[in-house]
Design an enzyme around this catalytic site. Structure first.
Site, short mmCIF file in Angstrom:
data_model
loop_
_atom_site.label_atom_id
_atom_site.label_comp_id
_atom_site.label_asym_id
_atom_site.label_seq_id
_atom_site.Cartn_x
_atom_site.Cartn_y
_atom_site.Cartn_z
N HIS A 158 0.84 -1.22 0.00
CA HIS A 158 0.00 0.00 0.00
C HIS A 158 0.87 1.26 0.00
O HIS A 158 0.42 2.32 0.44
CB HIS A 158 -0.95 0.04 1.20
CG HIS A 158 -1.68 -1.24 1.44
ND1 HIS A 158 -2.92 -1.50 0.92
CD2 HIS A 158 -1.32 -2.36 2.12
CE1 HIS A 158 -3.31 -2.71 1.29
NE2 HIS A 158 -2.34 -3.27 2.01
N SER A 279 14.35 21.77 -16.64
CA SER A 279 13.14 22.53 -16.91
C SER A 279 13.55 23.86 -17.52
O SER A 279 14.60 24.41 -17.18
CB SER A 279 12.40 22.77 -15.60
OG SER A 279 11.58 23.92 -15.69
N LYS A 285 15.51 21.89 -11.44
CA LYS A 285 14.89 20.62 -11.80
C LYS A 285 15.79 19.66 -12.58
O LYS A 285 16.57 20.06 -13.43
CB LYS A 285 13.65 20.88 -12.66
CG LYS A 285 12.57 21.64 -11.91
CD LYS A 285 11.61 20.72 -11.22
CE LYS A 285 10.55 20.31 -12.20
NZ LYS A 285 9.60 19.43 -11.55
N GLU A 292 9.50 8.29 -17.22
CA GLU A 292 8.17 8.85 -17.47
C GLU A 292 7.69 8.49 -18.87
O GLU A 292 6.55 8.10 -19.07
CB GLU A 292 8.19 10.37 -17.32
CG GLU A 292 8.29 10.84 -15.87
CD GLU A 292 8.41 12.35 -15.80
OE1 GLU A 292 7.40 13.01 -15.54
OE2 GLU A 292 9.52 12.88 -16.02
#
Ligand code: ARG
Length: 458
Positions: A158, A279, A285, A292
């Site tokens: 979980h 970024s 970043k 992804e």
């Protein structure tokens, strides 16, 4: 030739330009050129051996096709949309080059069994390559497992801290998945490795062909047993795409974990700069673009499977033009799977592991609570009662803002008189991990043994 079309005989008007473009597949099926030529050479040799066409014609055909192959590979072949697909582009060029003999090549054959053959030949080679990429990724995972053999991290259920595990055990979980994927690819290859050529358009052929000979020339251990099925069957593509979907699901789960582990909140791993991007606005970043994108590309692989299943779902036997729609999703799946595996194999090998952060996280969240319960069971307490005692202990710790190792002997004994000094040895991270020593558990010795098994290919 009065008309370019190989089937123009019964037509008196030219094909509408847009219809020509709409129905053509040459833009995407030209990648089958090698398989098409290989199949045609085998077919021609068989026709010659059976005395169906003269042997001089066979020699002319083989030489002509070899020349076309060279031209295509040198980028010197003009593909024509009005010749629709790769099969007719090559055959038309052959006839232009060598005349009569070229026009005999299609004896006892149809584009329907030809395209079934080409696709199988193509996919067969690609599956071998995909299996090699799977091996590369498995190697990278084993490399990381060995390099970080004793690193302890929190195991989750979980996404809540559950029990401490070895990072190497986590890597080896993916090895299991990718080994199953390789097994599925091998299975799929077995069923695909059957020669469909000789089915003709749908019913077989009136010529005394020798299919077994063609199978031998093209390295197929078997020939298909029903001509209708041979030209209607795309199960092999569907099976490959199903196996690919499962494979991508594994990569996607792995991606998700890597993305999470790369956050400043977790900082369990660092993907090297070459696999990340920045970024345009936020200077701090470093984005995990590769995982992804692989997670995102999983969607198109599932979509490709759905697309082909839907194309096939109500097609009457035998060939229907709908089936030309098999190629783009199939090729896209091959490209996506290969690209994703290759980039993952490289990225995982270079990934940096932050052992300190993993260990610190594993020490939090009462990850050794189950070990205390198991300790009480070994002292004679029934498991359900032990669960209750430890539950109370954890609640107490939360209230006092303590972790289990911070408790004093007096505090422990307040929860159960069965608890002794030896409790402290039982709740270290190492003790917790190494106590799970049955086959498949996270104990160091177990993980080492599984790494050896995987390395030996067992
Ligand atoms: N381009 C076609 C395909 O990919 C080849 C088979 C065409 N056969 C036919 N009868 N039109 O499916």
């Amino acid at each position: 030739m009065a008309h370019e079309k190989l089937w123009g005989g019964r037509f008196s008007e030219p094909t509408d330009k847009f219809v020509e473009e709409f129905t053509a597949s040459i833009d995407f099926d030209k990648r089958l050129y090698h398989q098409d030529i290989r199949g045609s050479i085998a077919h021609a040799r068989m026709l010659g051996k059976q005395g169906i066409i003269p042997l001089e014609d066979v020699e002319a055909i083989v030489a002509g096709l070899q020349d076309i192959l060279d031209k295509i590979e040198a980028g010197k072949f003009d593909f024509s949309v009005s010749l629709e697909d790769i099969h007719m582009n090559i055959e038309a060029r052959l006839s232009q080059k060598i005349g009569e003999a070229g026009k005999r090549l299609h004896t006892g054959r149809s584009r329907n069994d030809q395209v079934a053959l080409d696709t199988r030949l193509y996919l067969r080679d690609e599956i071998v390559e995909i299996s090699a990429y799977l091996d590369m990724l498995i190697d990278s995972l084993i490399f990381q497992a060995e390099k970080n053999l004793e690193v302890i991290m929190p195991g989750y259920t979980h996404l809540q801290t559950a029990q401490p595990i070895l990072f190497s055990h986590h890597m080896m979980a993916y090895v299991e998945m990718f080994r199953r994927d390789r097994g599925r690819m091998e299975d799929c290859l077995k069923r695909m490795n059957v020669l469909p050529l000789g089915a003709g358009a749908l019913a077989g052929t009136t010529f005394p062909i020798d299919r077994e000979h063609v199978a031998e020339l093209l390295d197929f251990p078997e020939v298909t047993r029903n001509s209708l099925d041979s030209v209607s069957d795309r199960d092999f593509a569907l099976e490959f795409m199903s196996s690919s979907s499962i494979l991508m699901m594994h990569l996607s789960r792995f991606s998700e974990e890597l993305i999470l582990w790369s956050t400043s909140e977790f900082k369990f791993v660092e993907l090297t700069d070459s696999f990340c991007t920045g970024s345009s606005i936020m200077p701090q970043k470093k984005n995990p673009d590769v995982p992804e994108l692989v997670r995102g590309k999983t969607g198109r692989v599932y979509g490709n499977l759905m697309a082909l299943l839907t194309v096939m779902k109500s097609l009457p036997l035998a060939y229907n033009k709908d089936m030309q729609e098999d190629k783009e999703p199939l090729f896209d799946t091959i490209d996506t799977v290969k690209g994703s595996l290759k980039i993952f194999a490289d990225m995982i090998r270079e990934m940096r592991v932050n052992a300190g952060n993993m260990r610190a996280a594993a020490a939090k969240g009462f990850s050794t609570a189950t070990d205390v319960a198991d300790y009480l069971v070994r002292k004679g307490m029934p498991f359900r009662d032990a669960h209750e005692v430890v539950g109370k202990t954890v609640a107490y710790c939360i209230e006092k803002q303590k972790d289990l190792p911070d408790l004093t002997m007096e505090e422990w004994q307040g929860f159960s008189a069965m608890i002794d000094e030896d409790i402290f040895d039982c709740i270290t991270l190492e003790a917790s991990v190494n106590a799970r020593a049955a086959t498949g558990g996270t104990a160091l010795e177990r993980v080492k043994a599984e790494i050896e098994r995987a390395k030996a290919g067992r």
